[in-house]
Write a protein that holds these residues in place. Structure first.
Motif, PDB file in Angstrom:
ATOM      1  N   LYS A   1     -40.722 -43.101 -51.136  1.00  0.00           N
ATOM      2  CA  LYS A   1     -41.313 -42.504 -52.339  1.00  0.00           C
ATOM      3  C   LYS A   1     -40.645 -41.161 -52.647  1.00  0.00           C
ATOM      4  N   LYS A   2     -40.359 -40.420 -51.591  1.00  0.00           N
ATOM      5  CA  LYS A   2     -39.689 -39.127 -51.759  1.00  0.00           C
ATOM      6  C   LYS A   2     -38.281 -39.347 -52.313  1.00  0.00           C
ATOM      7  N   TRP A   3     -37.607 -40.341 -51.771  1.00  0.00           N
ATOM      8  CA  TRP A   3     -36.257 -40.669 -52.260  1.00  0.00           C
ATOM      9  C   TRP A   3     -36.305 -41.070 -53.728  1.00  0.00           C
ATOM     10  N   ARG A   4     -37.329 -41.860 -54.087  1.00  0.00           N
ATOM     11  CA  ARG A   4     -37.510 -42.349 -55.458  1.00  0.00           C
ATOM     12  C   ARG A   4     -37.630 -41.183 -56.444  1.00  0.00           C
ATOM     13  N   LYS A   5     -38.357 -40.149 -56.011  1.00  0.00           N
ATOM     14  CA  LYS A   5     -38.546 -38.984 -56.888  1.00  0.00           C
ATOM     15  C   LYS A   5     -37.239 -38.257 -57.164  1.00  0.00           C
ATOM     16  N   GLY A   6     -36.340 -38.309 -56.207  1.00  0.00           N
ATOM     17  CA  GLY A   6     -35.126 -37.521 -56.343  1.00  0.00           C
ATOM     18  C   GLY A   6     -33.946 -38.234 -56.979  1.00  0.00           C
TER      19      GLY A   6
END
Lengths: 332, 257
Positions: free
Chosen positions: A68-73
Motif C-alpha cells: 500500500k505504501k509502494w502504491r502511494k508513491g
C-alpha cells in the motif's frame, strides 16, 4: 493489434509469495519490493505496462502495508492492491488460485495479462502485446543450460527463427528438460481461455505454468514470444545480486541522505540506500538497503538489510538480516 | 525461576555436605567424643570459613552449570580438584587462624569424604534436576535449524539422555517434507523463525545445517537474547570447541579421523 491501439485487457501481477529462499532479506519485505538501483523491483515491472491498462497487484496479508505504501508513491492511478487473506506460506491460496478467485469475484470478461512480480524482463512489453493472437502467449527466454532449465517451465517450439512461434510442448520444472527455452513470468491469456484457467486452478492452485500444459492437453494452441534481452527470476541471493550488477552496471548509486566518510573505496556495482553512514571501508558489488553504519569493513558481494551496524568485519557473499550488529572489537 | 531455585538448592546442599564431610572426618579421627585436646569449635569455625571459598572454586570450574553432565570425566576431575583445593585451604586456614597443625589422617578422611559425598550427591542431583528442567515448559527450550541426519542424531541424543536441553521445534532453510524428527515438530522454513521464537520462546538455538545462514542466525540470537550453538559438522568437522589465542576467540577442531 495492428492499429497500435491496445484491446481492453486487465493486468494481474502475482506478488503474494513469501520468498523463503531469499531469507532473511524477505523476512520483513516482499520479494517484488526488494530494491534495485534505488527503486523496488515491482516499479520496473509496472513501468513496462502500458499506462492505459488497469493493474491489479495481488499480495498476502503479511506484506499488505508495504504494498500500500509502494502504491502511494508510484504516481499511477489505475493500480489496485488486493490482499490474499493469508499470513503463512502453508495457508497460501496459490498464485493461480488467487487469479481464479479475482477473476470470479470481479467477473472479469476481458483478456488477461498475467505477470510475475519477482521477474525482471528486459524486452519491450509493447512488442510482446503487439504479437498476441487470440490464443495464450508466453514470453520465453533461452537460458542456455539444461540444468538451469530444470527450475523453470520449459518450452518446446516449432522450428523457425521467428520470435513468435507455436508451442508444441510445455513442462513445468521437468527432471529432464527437452529445451533451454524457459517461461519468464509474462503470460497473455485471451478471455476465451479464462474458463479453463478457473477450472484448472481448483485442482492446481499453485501451478501457474501447469495451465499451459493444460491448454496443450486440451488442444488449445499456445504461442510463445522468444526474446534475447535480459531476464532474471529473483529467486536467490545469486540471481538478485546478478540482476543488481546488470542494472547498476558498474555505477555507484548513493542516496542523498547517506554520508560517505573518508577512506572509502567503492568498486563495481554499488547501491547505497538512505541513511547509511560509511567510513574507512571497501565495498565491492554491494547493496546496502539503508539506515546502516559500516565502519572499517571490507564487504564484497554482500547485501545488507536495514538497521545494521558493521564495524571491523570482512565479509564476502553474505546476506545480512535487518538489525545485524557485528562489532569486531579486536580490530578497533 | 526454576533454574534459580535449583541452583540455590544445589549450593545450600553442597555447603551442608562440605561441613558434614569435615565433621564426619573429625569424629572418625577423634572418636565420637568432644575432645578437649582437639576441640570441635575452632575446627568447625575453620570449616565454615573455607566452605564459601570451596563453593566459589566449584562455581568457577563450572560444576554448578545446570546443563553440565556430572558423570563426565572432566567434571569428576573438576570436583576432585575443588576438593583438594578445599582441603589445602582448610589446612592453611587452620594454621593461620590457630597457629598449629593437626592429624594428617584427619585430612585424608576429610578430603576423601568431601570428594566421595560431593560426587555421589552431584550424580543424584543431576538425575533429579534433569527431570525438573525438562518438565514442560522446559527450562532450556532448544530450537533446531536443519533437518539433516546430524540434526536428527542430535535430537535423538538429547531425548535419549534426557538432556536439560529440550528440542521444541525444527526449522530448515530448504523446507522439508518431514513433519517431525523424533517427535519434535518441523515447523517450516526460516521465514518462520521470528514467529517460532515468539511462540516457543527458545533459550538456545542450535545450527545443524545451512552454513550460509550462520551470520543471520547469530544475529537473531543476539537480538532475542538466545544462546547460539553450532554443530561442528556444519563446518565439515566432527569435534570442535571454542578456544582463545592471544585473547582472540577461535574454534578449535582436532579431529582424529
Amino acid at each position: 493489434m495492428d492499429n497500435g491501439q491496445l484491446e481492453p485487457m486487465r493486468v494481474f501481477i502475482l506478488a503474494g509469495g513469501f520468498a523463503t529462499r531469499l531469507w532473511p532479506l524477505t523476512e520483513q519485505r516482499a520479494k517484488p519490493l526488494l530494491p534495485l538501483a534505488g527503486q523496488p523491483l515491482l516499479s520496473y515491472v509496472l513501468a513496462q505496462i502500458p499506462a492505459e491498462l488497469s493493474v491489479t497487484v495481488s499480495t498476502n496479508a503479511v506484506f499488505a502495508q508495504d504494498f500500500k505504501k509502494w502504491r502511494k508513491g508510484i504516481g499511477r492511478r489505475n493500480v489496485e492492491i488486493i490482499i490474499e487473506d493469508t499470513g503463512h506460506e502453508d495457508e497460501k491460496l496459490g498464485a493461480l488460485g488467487a487469479v481464479a478467485q479475482w477473476l470470479s469475484a470481479e467477473k472479469i470478461d476481458e483478456d488477461l495479462l498475467l505477470l510475475a512480480g519477482d521477474n525482471f524482463v528486459g524486452c519491450s512489453m509493447d512488442t510482446f502485446l503487439r504479437l498476441h493472437r487470440d490464443r495464450p502467449l508466453l514470453a520465453v527466454h533461452d537460458i542456455g543450460d539444461l540444468e538451469l532449465a530444470k527450475q523453470f517451465g520449459t518450452v518446446v517450439t516449432e522450428e523457425g527463427t521467428d520470435p513468435l512461434r507455436t508451442v508444441t510442448s510445455f513442462e513445468e520444472k521437468p527432471l529432464h528438460p527437452k529445451s533451454t527455452f524457459v517461461s519468464t513470468g509474462w503470460w497473455f491469456l485471451p478471455k476465451s481461455s479464462l474458463p479453463v484457467l478457473k477450472e484448472y486452478a481448483q485442482l492446481h492452485p499453485d501451478n501457474v505454468g501447469g495451465i499451459f500444459e493444460e491448454f496443450l492437453r486440451q488442444s488449445i494452441p499456445v504461442d510463445c514470444f522468444i526474446f534475447r534481452e535480459i531476464w532474471k527470476d529473483i529467486g536467490s541471493f545469486e540471481s538478485y545480486l546478478s540482476l543488481h550488477r546488470e542494472i547498476v552496471d558498474g555505477r555507484v548509486i548513493i542516496d542523498g541522505s547517506s554520508a560517505i566518510g573518508k577512506d572509502v573505496t567503492l568498486r563495481g556495482s554499488i547501491d547505497i540506500g538512505p541513511g547509511v553512514r560509511l567510513g574507512e571501508s571497501t565495498l565491492i558489488d554491494c547493496i546496502v538497503f539503508g539506515k546502516t553504519t559500516i565502519l572499517d569493513c571490507v564487504l564484497e558481494r554482500c547485501i545488507v538489510d536495514e538497521g545494521c551496524v558493521l564495524e571491523g568485519v570482512d565479509l564476502t557473499d553474505k546476506m545480512l538480516r535487518a538489525g545485524t550488529v557485528l562489532r569486531n572489537k579486536t580490530s578497533l | 525461576m526454576r533454574r534459580v531455585i535449583l541452583l540455590v538448592c544445589w549450593l545450600l546442599t553442597d555447603a551442608v555436605l562440605f561441613i558434614g564431610a569435615y565433621v564426619a572426618a573429625y569424629f572418625l579421627r577423634v572418636g565420637f567424643i568432644l575432645s578437649t585436646d582437639f576441640p570441635l569449635s575452632p575446627y568447625l569455625q575453620t570449616v565454615l570459613f573455607v566452605m564459601p571459598l570451596w563453593l566459589a572454586a566449584m562455581m568457577q570450574l563450572g560444576i554448578f552449570r545446570l546443563t553440565r553432565i556430572q558423570s563426565e570425566q572432566r567434571n569428576i576431575a573438576h570436583i576432585l580438584f575443588a576438593c583438594i583445593l578445599g582441603l589445602a585451604l582448610f589446612t592453611l586456614a587452620y594454621y593461620f587462624l590457630h597457629d598449629k597443625f593437626f592429624s594428617r589422617l584427619l585430612l585424608i578422611y576429610a578430603g576423601g569424604l568431601s570428594f566421595a559425598l560431593t560426587m555421589v550427591w552431584h550424580l543424584a542431583f543431576d538425575q533429579w534436576q534433569r527431570q525438573v528442567l525438562r518438565r514442560l515448559p522446559a527450562a532450556y527450550p532448544l530450537l533446531v535449524i536443519g533437518t539433516n541426519r546430524e540434526a536428527e542424531r542430535f535430537i535423538r541424543l538429547l531425548e535419549e539422555r534426557r538432556s536439560p536441553f529440550r528440542p521444541i521445534a525444527v526449522l530448515d532453510s530448504q523446507g522439508s517434507p518431514l513433519k517431525d524428527i523424533a517427535g519434535v515438530p518441523v515447523l517450516g522454513k526460516l521465514n518462520k523463525l521470528e514467529e517460532v521464537i515468539r511462540s516457543k520462546k527458545p533459550t538456545h538455538l542450535v545450527q545443524c545445517a545451512d552454513l550460509e545462514h550462520t551470520i543471520n542466525l547469530m544475529s537473531v540470537c543476539r537480538q532475542h537474547g538466545m544462546t547460539y550453538l553450532l554443530l561442528p559438522s556444519v563446518l565439515g568437522a566432527i569435534v570442535g570447541s571454542s578456544e582463545r589465542i592471544e585473547g582472540r576467540s577461535v574454534i578449535l577442531v582436532k579431529d582424529k579421523g
